[in-house]
Scaffold this motif. Structure first.
Motif, PDB file in Angstrom:
ATOM      1  N   ASP A 173      -2.243   2.966  -0.001  1.00  0.00           N
ATOM      2  CA  ASP A 173      -2.136   4.422   0.123  1.00  0.00           C
ATOM      3  C   ASP A 173      -3.130   4.954   1.157  1.00  0.00           C
ATOM      4  N   LEU A 174      -4.326   4.389   1.163  1.00  0.00           N
ATOM      5  CA  LEU A 174      -5.335   4.818   2.135  1.00  0.00           C
ATOM      6  C   LEU A 174      -4.933   4.404   3.555  1.00  0.00           C
ATOM      7  N   ARG A 176      -1.893   3.659   4.663  1.00  0.00           N
ATOM      8  CA  ARG A 176      -0.661   4.358   5.064  1.00  0.00           C
ATOM      9  C   ARG A 176      -0.976   5.775   5.558  1.00  0.00           C
ATOM     10  N   LYS A 177      -1.867   6.443   4.853  1.00  0.00           N
ATOM     11  CA  LYS A 177      -2.212   7.809   5.224  1.00  0.00           C
ATOM     12  C   LYS A 177      -2.959   7.855   6.551  1.00  0.00           C
ATOM     13  N   GLU A 178      -3.924   6.976   6.715  1.00  0.00           N
ATOM     14  CA  GLU A 178      -4.757   7.001   7.927  1.00  0.00           C
ATOM     15  C   GLU A 178      -3.980   6.579   9.166  1.00  0.00           C
ATOM     16  N   LYS A 180      -0.636   6.479   9.495  1.00  0.00           N
ATOM     17  CA  LYS A 180       0.697   7.094   9.568  1.00  0.00           C
ATOM     18  C   LYS A 180       1.807   6.029   9.464  1.00  0.00           C
ATOM     19  N   ASP A 183       6.655   5.338   4.703  1.00  0.00           N
ATOM     20  CA  ASP A 183       6.786   4.895   3.317  1.00  0.00           C
ATOM     21  C   ASP A 183       7.752   3.730   3.165  1.00  0.00           C
TER      22      ASP A 183
END
Length: 221
Positions: A173-174, A176-178, A180, A183
């Motif tokens: 999750d970390l 993927r967020k950083e 981009k 999903d």
């Protein structure tokens, strides 16, 4: 560097120097690795490379998760049970590596810090995340393994060291967020890249390998 030399000199580096990697060198490593074979030329890998401020933020987030006891939640789950022979090798690795660290690090207060190096990404200047579409199966993970090996051998050719580590993908999750990362992609593994700190206690250990006669069965040869 020839292939045999690269195979024999590559090891999992657990402490890197802070020296940056030139962008052009990274591109050459990746260009070579992209020659990896895959079933029906599917080339199922998607690669995201993190460095600089992006990697620094990820590092800080990982350490915060560690200190807050946030459980790992990798996209690719580990086996619930290992066959006895494999489990024995895992346990031997852990005890032998820790014994090596203790021998070269007389200050026992530093052992906890050393054991947390994974969450600092071994202080590597770059981490490559190897991903694939979530609709794919372990069939394609084999291809990602081929790509990962090619990446690490190409890195050796250009004087770089590496560390494939599940911890680097323990909090997708970390990542993927950083970075981009969409999903629809699974983050399978992270590979740290950089220049090894040869004097660091973490890099004094070399894991053993089984001999050919132990690992290979010949028939009719």
């Amino acid at each position: 560097m020839d292939v045999i030399e690269a195979l024999n000199t590559r090891y999992t580096v657990r402490a890197f120097k802070s020296d940056p990697i030139d962008r052009s060198t990274l591109e050459k490593v990746l260009e070579a690795a992209l020659r990896s074979p895959s079933w029906a030329n599917t080339q199922p890998w998607e690669i995201y490379v993190a460095g600089g401020e992006a990697l620094s933020r990820l590092r800080q987030a990982y350490v915060a998760n560690l200190r807050n006891c946030v459980a790992r939640n990798p996209d690719l789950t580990a086996p619930k049970q290992w066959p006895p022979a494999l489990l024995m090798r895992m346990e031997n690795l852990k005890s032998e590596r820790m014994a090596t660290i203790e021998r070269v690090c007389l200050d026992k207060s530093k052992l906890k810090e050393l054991s947390e190096m994974n969450y600092h990404f071994f202080h590597a200047p770059v981490v490559a995340y190897i991903c694939m579409d979530k609709t794919l199966t372990p069939w394609s993970i084999f291809d990602l393994g081929l790509f990962s090996q090619s990446l690490m051998l190409a890195a050796r050719h250009f004087g770089l060291d590496s560390a494939p580590a599940v911890t680097l993908a323990a909090h997708p999750d970390l990542v993927r967020k950083e970075l981009k990362i969409p999903d629809e992609l699974s983050i399978i593994i992270g590979i740290a890249l950089g220049y090894a700190d040869a004097e660091h206690p973490q890099n004094k250990f070399r894991s053993p390998r089984r001999a050919v006669k132990e690992a290979v069965t010949f028939k009719g040869i």
